[in-house]
Design an enzyme around this catalytic site. Structure first.
Site, short mmCIF file in Angstrom:
data_model
loop_
_atom_site.label_atom_id
_atom_site.label_comp_id
_atom_site.label_asym_id
_atom_site.label_seq_id
_atom_site.Cartn_x
_atom_site.Cartn_y
_atom_site.Cartn_z
N CYS A 13 6.39 0.05 7.17
CA CYS A 13 6.01 1.21 6.36
C CYS A 13 7.18 1.59 5.47
O CYS A 13 8.32 1.63 5.94
CB CYS A 13 5.66 2.37 7.30
SG CYS A 13 5.21 3.88 6.45
N LEU A 14 6.90 1.89 4.21
CA LEU A 14 7.97 2.29 3.29
C LEU A 14 8.62 3.59 3.74
O LEU A 14 9.74 3.89 3.34
CB LEU A 14 7.43 2.42 1.87
CG LEU A 14 6.91 1.12 1.25
CD1 LEU A 14 6.30 1.37 -0.12
CD2 LEU A 14 8.01 0.08 1.15
N GLY A 28 0.84 -1.20 0.00
CA GLY A 28 0.00 0.00 0.00
C GLY A 28 0.87 1.24 0.00
O GLY A 28 2.05 1.18 0.39
N GLN A 71 3.17 9.93 1.23
CA GLN A 71 4.50 9.32 1.21
C GLN A 71 5.33 9.70 -0.01
O GLN A 71 6.54 9.53 -0.01
CB GLN A 71 4.38 7.78 1.28
CG GLN A 71 3.82 7.30 2.60
CD GLN A 71 3.66 5.81 2.59
OE1 GLN A 71 2.63 5.30 2.13
NE2 GLN A 71 4.64 5.08 3.07
N HIS A 76 -3.90 1.74 7.76
CA HIS A 76 -2.55 2.32 7.73
C HIS A 76 -2.48 3.47 6.72
O HIS A 76 -1.93 4.54 7.03
CB HIS A 76 -1.57 1.19 7.36
CG HIS A 76 -0.14 1.58 7.28
ND1 HIS A 76 0.82 1.12 8.14
CD2 HIS A 76 0.53 2.39 6.41
CE1 HIS A 76 2.01 1.63 7.82
NE2 HIS A 76 1.86 2.40 6.76
N GLU A 77 -3.08 3.27 5.54
CA GLU A 77 -3.00 4.32 4.49
C GLU A 77 -3.85 5.53 4.84
O GLU A 77 -3.43 6.67 4.61
CB GLU A 77 -3.41 3.75 3.13
CG GLU A 77 -2.61 2.56 2.62
CD GLU A 77 -1.11 2.66 2.79
OE1 GLU A 77 -0.56 3.78 2.81
OE2 GLU A 77 -0.48 1.61 2.92
N HIS A 100 -1.99 7.63 7.17
CA HIS A 100 -0.97 8.47 6.51
C HIS A 100 -1.57 9.80 6.04
O HIS A 100 -0.93 10.85 6.14
CB HIS A 100 -0.40 7.76 5.27
CG HIS A 100 0.80 6.91 5.53
ND1 HIS A 100 1.96 7.40 6.09
CD2 HIS A 100 1.04 5.60 5.26
CE1 HIS A 100 2.85 6.42 6.17
NE2 HIS A 100 2.32 5.32 5.68
#
Ligand code: NI
Length: 166
Positions: free
Chosen positions: A88-89, A46, A51, A130-131, A134
């Site tokens: 997480c990226l 995702g 991000q 999670h997204e 963000h």
């Protein structure tokens, strides 16, 4: 299609609250496609626009069932609880234990600007939460299960844990 730069923890822009997409147009579709390329290039499941330093409410996800590209995602329903590891990226090399709802329903607009509902369990449910976090400037590191800490992954573990990144 392009792979965009992913910003990480030290960049304060990760804490910005994203604004709603007024209209899903070609620019938003290009953003969605570039985000998908970026997510795949980093072996993520995702990615939120935040991000890639774009502060619009857009997320992309693919946990293996289908590609989801969603503008203005909102939680409609959240049920149950799952506690599991998440990465997480934007926090490369670390995972942590986070409690999330087990089943969620979210709504938003698809790449054609049409209303969609996404129903997710387990990993997709975790990813949706999670997204959306963000987009509100919230990171999984803010939500670690009390008494637990971030864990650093070894290079070998990193290879094996790519599917938890979002
Ligand atoms: Ni993330």
């Amino acid at each position: 299609m392009a792979v965009l730069n992913v910003i990480t923890l030290e960049n304060p822009n990760l804490r910005r609250r994203a604004t709603r997409v007024p209209k899903v147009d070609d620019a938003i579709r290009t953003l969605m496609d570039d985000m998908l390329d970026t997510m795949r290039a980093h072996h993520g499941v995702g990615l939120a626009a935040t991000q890639v330093d774009v502060h619009l409410r857009v997320i992309v996800m693919d946990v293996g069932d289908a590609v989801h590209q969603v503008a203005n995602p909102e939680m409609v329903r959240a049920e149950g609880e799952q506690i599991g590891y998440e990465g997480c990226l934007s926090v490369p090399g670390y995972i942590g234990k986070v409690a999330r709802a087990e089943r969620v329903v979210a709504k938003g607009l698809d790449r054609n600007g049409r209303a969609v509902r996404i129903k997710g369990n387990e990993l997709l449910a975790r990813c949706i939460q999670h997204e959306i976090d963000h987009l509100d400037g919230v990171l999984f590191t803010d939500k670690l299960v009390p008494g637990t800490t971030l864990m650093e992954l070894s290079p070998e573990e990193l290879e094996q844990n790519t599917d938890v990144y979002a």
